[in-house]
Each structure stands twice: as structure tokens, then as C-alpha cells.
Scaffold this motif. Structure first.
Motif, PDB file in Angstrom:
ATOM      1  N   TRP A   1      -8.788 -46.462  17.820  1.00 33.14           N
ATOM      2  CA  TRP A   1      -8.104 -47.170  18.348  1.00 33.14           C
ATOM      3  C   TRP A   1      -9.666 -48.485  18.174  1.00 33.14           C
ATOM      4  O   TRP A   1      -9.567 -49.605  17.763  1.00 33.14           O
ATOM      5  CB  TRP A   1      -8.130 -48.054  19.459  1.00 33.14           C
ATOM      6  N   LYS A   2     -10.681 -47.671  18.090  1.00 38.26           N
ATOM      7  CA  LYS A   2     -12.404 -48.403  18.239  1.00 38.26           C
ATOM      8  C   LYS A   2     -12.573 -48.193  16.876  1.00 38.26           C
ATOM      9  O   LYS A   2     -14.226 -48.325  16.785  1.00 38.26           O
ATOM     10  CB  LYS A   2     -13.072 -47.521  19.538  1.00 38.26           C
ATOM     11  N   THR A   3     -12.019 -47.857  16.134  1.00 38.19           N
ATOM     12  CA  THR A   3     -13.190 -47.328  14.747  1.00 38.19           C
ATOM     13  C   THR A   3     -12.549 -47.952  13.541  1.00 38.19           C
ATOM     14  O   THR A   3     -10.867 -48.430  13.678  1.00 38.19           O
ATOM     15  CB  THR A   3     -12.760 -46.157  14.200  1.00 38.19           C
ATOM     16  N   GLY A   4     -13.191 -48.646  13.113  1.00 36.34           N
ATOM     17  CA  GLY A   4     -12.757 -49.736  11.434  1.00 36.34           C
ATOM     18  C   GLY A   4     -12.236 -51.131  12.086  1.00 36.34           C
ATOM     19  O   GLY A   4     -12.703 -52.029  13.245  1.00 36.34           O
ATOM     20  N   SER A   5     -11.349 -50.920  11.140  1.00 37.74           N
ATOM     21  CA  SER A   5     -10.397 -52.478  12.185  1.00 37.74           C
ATOM     22  C   SER A   5     -10.166 -52.449  13.519  1.00 37.74           C
ATOM     23  O   SER A   5      -9.752 -52.301  13.854  1.00 37.74           O
ATOM     24  CB  SER A   5      -9.624 -53.500  11.352  1.00 37.74           C
ATOM     25  N   LYS A   6     -10.451 -54.223  14.045  1.00 33.73           N
ATOM     26  CA  LYS A   6     -10.323 -54.341  15.738  1.00 33.73           C
ATOM     27  C   LYS A   6      -8.341 -54.998  14.949  1.00 33.73           C
ATOM     28  O   LYS A   6      -8.728 -55.441  16.639  1.00 33.73           O
ATOM     29  CB  LYS A   6     -11.855 -54.676  16.378  1.00 33.73           C
ATOM     30  N   LYS A   7      -7.923 -54.715  14.401  1.00 34.11           N
ATOM     31  CA  LYS A   7      -7.126 -56.302  14.408  1.00 34.11           C
ATOM     32  C   LYS A   7      -5.965 -55.094  15.517  1.00 34.11           C
ATOM     33  O   LYS A   7      -5.592 -53.770  15.033  1.00 34.11           O
ATOM     34  CB  LYS A   7      -6.742 -56.768  12.823  1.00 34.11           C
ATOM     35  N   GLY A   8      -5.516 -55.758  15.622  1.00 35.32           N
ATOM     36  CA  GLY A   8      -3.660 -55.481  17.086  1.00 35.32           C
ATOM     37  C   GLY A   8      -2.602 -54.980  15.581  1.00 35.32           C
ATOM     38  O   GLY A   8      -2.974 -55.386  13.893  1.00 35.32           O
ATOM     39  N   SER A   9      -2.121 -53.984  15.564  1.00 35.27           N
ATOM     40  CA  SER A   9      -1.085 -53.809  15.090  1.00 35.27           C
ATOM     41  C   SER A   9      -0.097 -52.677  15.428  1.00 35.27           C
ATOM     42  O   SER A   9      -0.759 -51.778  15.709  1.00 35.27           O
ATOM     43  CB  SER A   9      -1.143 -52.555  13.231  1.00 35.27           C
ATOM     44  N   PRO A  10       1.125 -52.942  15.041  1.00 34.45           N
ATOM     45  CA  PRO A  10       2.084 -52.393  16.091  1.00 34.45           C
ATOM     46  C   PRO A  10       2.264 -50.504  15.409  1.00 34.45           C
ATOM     47  O   PRO A  10       2.583 -49.758  16.613  1.00 34.45           O
ATOM     48  CB  PRO A  10       3.505 -53.096  15.665  1.00 34.45           C
ATOM     49  N   VAL A  11       1.904 -50.518  14.482  1.00 36.10           N
ATOM     50  CA  VAL A  11       1.336 -48.888  13.853  1.00 36.10           C
ATOM     51  C   VAL A  11       0.530 -48.275  13.571  1.00 36.10           C
ATOM     52  O   VAL A  11       0.445 -49.310  12.284  1.00 36.10           O
ATOM     53  CB  VAL A  11       2.662 -48.579  13.012  1.00 36.10           C
TER      54      VAL A  11
ATOM     55  N   LEU B   1      -3.819 -49.443   9.300  1.00 40.00           N
ATOM     56  CA  LEU B   1      -2.926 -50.540   9.730  1.00 40.00           C
ATOM     57  C   LEU B   1      -1.794 -50.596   8.889  1.00 40.00           C
ATOM     58  O   LEU B   1      -1.888 -51.569   8.370  1.00 40.00           O
ATOM     59  CB  LEU B   1      -3.660 -52.074  10.456  1.00 40.00           C
ATOM     60  N   VAL B   2      -0.553 -50.937   9.476  1.00 36.93           N
ATOM     61  CA  VAL B   2       1.028 -51.180   9.005  1.00 36.93           C
ATOM     62  C   VAL B   2       0.949 -52.518   8.833  1.00 36.93           C
ATOM     63  O   VAL B   2       1.079 -52.721   7.830  1.00 36.93           O
ATOM     64  CB  VAL B   2       2.226 -50.743  10.009  1.00 36.93           C
ATOM     65  N   ASN B   3      -0.015 -53.417   9.543  1.00 36.94           N
ATOM     66  CA  ASN B   3       0.361 -54.595   9.401  1.00 36.94           C
ATOM     67  C   ASN B   3      -0.624 -55.108   7.915  1.00 36.94           C
ATOM     68  O   ASN B   3       0.194 -56.219   6.884  1.00 36.94           O
ATOM     69  CB  ASN B   3       0.151 -55.796  10.180  1.00 36.94           C
ATOM     70  N   ASP B   4      -1.789 -54.050   7.566  1.00 29.00           N
ATOM     71  CA  ASP B   4      -2.500 -54.267   6.497  1.00 29.00           C
ATOM     72  C   ASP B   4      -2.025 -54.053   5.232  1.00 29.00           C
ATOM     73  O   ASP B   4      -2.288 -54.355   4.038  1.00 29.00           O
ATOM     74  CB  ASP B   4      -3.817 -54.433   6.455  1.00 29.00           C
ATOM     75  N   LEU B   5      -0.633 -53.139   5.444  1.00 36.68           N
ATOM     76  CA  LEU B   5      -0.281 -52.174   4.450  1.00 36.68           C
ATOM     77  C   LEU B   5       0.145 -52.802   2.736  1.00 36.68           C
ATOM     78  O   LEU B   5      -0.900 -53.037   1.981  1.00 36.68           O
ATOM     79  CB  LEU B   5       1.170 -51.183   4.512  1.00 36.68           C
TER      80      LEU B   5
END
Length: 246
Positions: free
Chosen positions: A50-60, A76-80
């Protein structure tokens, strides 16, 4: 994938990531007489992700974790969809590429700085801190130069902020560990530079084949209290000339 690959789901909510669900989940566990061990190495690796790489939220979060519970990749599934389009791939082909890159040690999605012939330089703005007692704290930047098959010269131009604390910058091979107790072994250091507060420094290193590097930064101060300072680094590669065909 083969028989050694295990695919499993671990809800983020069970590990306490979603603040609003912590109390209801705790009450449910108490009611059902169940516990969830967040100190387990697998749980700790997920929390680290959670603390590594992108700090954006994602459900999965799609995570690749080694048998030794080392974090190898994060998607991040939101960025897939966006990440697939950026690579010019369909989502399923991109996801397979993500898995292969993780297993090949490229650590996709973990905040690595990736340099290519199209983008041979990038800037990093971050902080470092002085040790806490015997605990040596490091800020780590992983530099991916794998795209430079024929090698080149890696240059890191450093500016240290004017806050308290000087910075020591160590360049290591990507597979080397930064021990918080034992420090860095001399033989592991490819190059290093000390930059005092408000000053600049430079690291250069010639490499014969593209690889992962690790830049470890720690601070020093005469003050007894922990000091934090900022730094900016411009990291670039000058590619080696291709050998002429025989």
C-alpha cells in the motif's frame, strides 16, 4: 504460469486499509470469535505494498509476491486500462506482461524509475533522514536501465536541500540489500558521494549491459534529534554506441 503459481484474494478491508470498516470488522470478529493475524509475513507484505509506488486509491491491488514474501510487482486495477493503452496492448496481454516483468525482477508498479532511449533522464524529488539510534534509515530509488542492452554511462546529479542534515548517496546493484543494522558492505558500493546541506554532488557509473540499480540515501547530522532534509536528483543514461557488425 506453472504449478508453483498460487492465485489468492486477501480483502484489503480485513487488513485495516479502509478506516471506516475497521470498527465493524473488529466487532464482527469478536462476535464470531475469529481473529486475523496482521503480523503474518503475507499480511505484512500486502500492507507494505500500500505504501509502495502509486499512492492513488484502488479497490483491488494485483500483487506478485515471492515464496519468501518479497514484493515483486503491483498493478492497480483502476489503472489497468490506462496502463494497457500506454503500452499499446490489450488488457489481458498487458496483464501477462506485468506478471512476466515481475517474475523477471523488474518490479513493475513499485515506483521504480525506468529509463529508456526515448526517456533517458528523469528527476526525483524526495527526502532522507538521519539515523534513529542504531537504526540506519534509507531512502531508496530503484533505477531500471534494462532498456539499454549495450550499456552506457549512468549519471546522477544531486542537489541537497538547505535543511538540517547532510546526505550520503550510495549506488548499488539492484539485488543488494540495504541493512538498517549493519550498514552497507564496501564491496557492494559501485559509487558514492557525500553532499552537505545546500550543496551538490554527482555520481557516474559505466555499465556494460542494462540492469537494475539501487540508489540508497541516508543522512548525517551533529544534532541529537532526527533530522530530515530534501534532495533532488536528475538521473540519466548516456547510451553506449552499438558495436559495428563484423
Amino acid at each position: 504460469m506453472n504449478e508453483n503459481f498460487i492465485n489468492t484474494w486477501v480483502p484489503n478491508s480485513e487488513l485495516g486499509r479502509i478506516r471506516s470498516l475497521r470498527e465493524p470488522i473488529a466487532k464482527r470478529r469478536e462476535r464470531e470469535g475469529k481473529t486475523f493475524d496482521t503480523t503474518h509475513p503475507l499480511a505484512q507484505t500486502i500492507i507494505k505494498a500500500w505504501k509502495t509506488g502509486s499512492k492513488k486509491g484502488s479497490p483491488v491491488d494485483c500483487l506478485v509476491i515471492s515464496p519468501a514474501f518479497e514484493l515483486m510487482g503491483r498493478q492497480l486495477v483502476n489503472d489497468l486500462g490506462k496502463d494497457s493503452r500506454n503500452r499499446g496492448l490489450q488488457s489481458d496481454a498487458y496483464y501477462l506482461t506485468f506478471l512476466k516483468e515481475a517474475l523477471n525482477g523488474r518490479q513493475p508498479g513499485l515506483g521504480n524509475l525506468i529509463l529508456t532511449s526515448d526517456h533517458p533522464s528523469q528527476n526525483v524529488l524526495d527526502t532522507f533522514s538521519t539515523p534513529i539510534g542504531d537504526h540506519q534509515d534509507y531512502t531508496v530509488v530503484v533505477i531500471d536501465t534494462i532498456a539499454f542492452e549495450n550499456g552506457g554511462t549512468l549519471t546522477i546529479d544531486i542537489e541537497v536541500g538547505r535543511g538540517d542534515g547532510d546526505g550520503t548517496f550510495y549506488l548499488l546493484n539492484g539485488d543488494k540489500k540495504l541493512s538498517t543494522k549493519e550498514g552497507i558492505f564496501k564491496d557492494d558500493i559501485l559509487a558514492w558521494v557525500w553532499s552537505a546541506s545546500g550543496e551538490t554532488g554527482q555520481i557516474t557509473h559505466r555499465f556494460n549491459q542494462g540492469q537494475l540499480f539501487k540508489l540508497g540515501i541516508t543522512g548525517y547530522s551533529d544534532e541529537e534529534e532526527v533530522c530530515v532534509n530534501a534532495f533532488r536528483a536528475r538521473i540519466s543514461v548516456e547510451p553506449a554506441e552499438k558495436p559495428e557488425p563484423m
